[in-house]
Design an enzyme around this catalytic site. Sequence first.
Site, PDB file in Angstrom:
ATOM      1  N   ASP A  17     -59.117  31.566  -9.961  1.00  0.00           N
ATOM      2  CA  ASP A  17     -58.413  30.278 -10.027  1.00  0.00           C
ATOM      3  C   ASP A  17     -58.002  29.959 -11.462  1.00  0.00           C
ATOM      4  O   ASP A  17     -56.888  29.495 -11.726  1.00  0.00           O
ATOM      5  CB  ASP A  17     -59.343  29.182  -9.492  1.00  0.00           C
ATOM      6  N   HIS A 210     -64.758  22.455  -3.443  1.00  0.00           N
ATOM      7  CA  HIS A 210     -63.937  22.946  -4.555  1.00  0.00           C
ATOM      8  C   HIS A 210     -63.162  21.756  -5.116  1.00  0.00           C
ATOM      9  O   HIS A 210     -62.259  21.242  -4.467  1.00  0.00           O
ATOM     10  CB  HIS A 210     -62.988  24.026  -4.008  1.00  0.00           C
ATOM     11  N   HIS A 212     -61.100  19.880  -8.405  1.00  0.00           N
ATOM     12  CA  HIS A 212     -60.464  19.916  -9.725  1.00  0.00           C
ATOM     13  C   HIS A 212     -60.713  18.564 -10.394  1.00  0.00           C
ATOM     14  O   HIS A 212     -60.944  17.555  -9.731  1.00  0.00           O
ATOM     15  CB  HIS A 212     -58.965  20.187  -9.589  1.00  0.00           C
ATOM     16  N   CYS A 243     -53.146  22.230 -12.974  1.00  0.00           N
ATOM     17  CA  CYS A 243     -52.563  21.787 -11.715  1.00  0.00           C
ATOM     18  C   CYS A 243     -51.063  22.012 -11.841  1.00  0.00           C
ATOM     19  O   CYS A 243     -50.432  21.452 -12.734  1.00  0.00           O
ATOM     20  CB  CYS A 243     -52.861  20.305 -11.485  1.00  0.00           C
ATOM     21  N   ASN A 252     -60.240  23.125 -12.775  1.00  0.00           N
ATOM     22  CA  ASN A 252     -61.454  23.022 -11.965  1.00  0.00           C
ATOM     23  C   ASN A 252     -62.575  22.338 -12.751  1.00  0.00           C
ATOM     24  O   ASN A 252     -62.589  22.357 -13.977  1.00  0.00           O
ATOM     25  CB  ASN A 252     -61.946  24.427 -11.613  1.00  0.00           C
TER      26      ASN A 252
HETATM   27 ZN   LIG Z   1     -58.823  25.465  -7.615  1.00  0.00          ZN
END
Ligand SMILES: [Zn+2]
Length: 314
Positions: A17, A210, A212, A243, A252
């Site tokens: 990620d 999960h 952010h 993002c 994250n």
């Molecule tokens: Zn992510």
Amino acid sequence: MQPRPTPVILREVGLRDGLQSISRVLPTAQKLEWLRDAHAAGQREIEVGSFVPARLLPQLADTADVVAYAKTLPGLVVSVLVPNLKGAQRALECGADSMLVPLSASPAHSLANLRKSPDDVVQEIAQICAARDASGSRCEIEVGVSTAFGCTIQGRVAHGDVVRLVTAVLDAGVDRVGLADTVGYADPAMVTELFGRTFAVAGRRLACAHFHDTRGLGIANVMAAWQAGIARFDACLAGIGGCPHAPGASGNVATEDLAYLFASMGAPTGVDIGRLLALRGKVAGWLDGEALHGTLWRAGLPKTMRADTAAASA
Ligand SMILES: [Zn+2]
């Protein structure tokens, strides 16, 4: 009193990620060093890459090599992200322990990203389960429901849509599901509500959160999910990963901040925070010039906590 399950697993997703959102390509040798040090710091579950076409994500083109090395680290659960059946077949071929298949709860997001509706993706997930079963592999299949808390294209996402998709993929044969807020729309009240509703249909198969930190609520959302009964959290070392819809936004939740959060409350994660901060410093050097996030590294640990506290209590 709400459940606060232990031990807590911090599932590292920085190598996937995080790195996929940075345009520079980290050399394979540095990825292997990152893995070695993360393992030495006590991390036992790492998403090491993604089986997507190299022309789309050159940063992750070496995923098969990274998996091969990761499999040599004792006790490490080696996970990869796969966007489709083709990627899943590569994951099975290389012997990954676990594969994460993203499923967007927002039809608008799913169509824009994959040109498939969420229900079409559920069909493909059923094919992935069938392929895994036919191969005799014991690779675990986990679905990460993205845009579960809202979508930059569609706006609100109904909780009922999320619950319906979770039920559908469990019926299709996946082992676990998680809920993801990749755009920073979740808040703790929403987390409590949606995880509660999803637990009601998925039980312990709801096994990951999960978040952010796009708008600063990442840690608060982790706390809400923990109190709802989740013990496994995705996180990126140094909070890397931005993002795409909010330039400059943080990524994250940072692994080191979560390790500190849980250590401060006496909940074991098995992570040696001192070693993790040393690794963060190394990765920050490799990614010099990139936006890194997280808070703990600025001030370090308080005098009341030993660097190996978390490891010692695990
Ligand atoms: Zn992510």
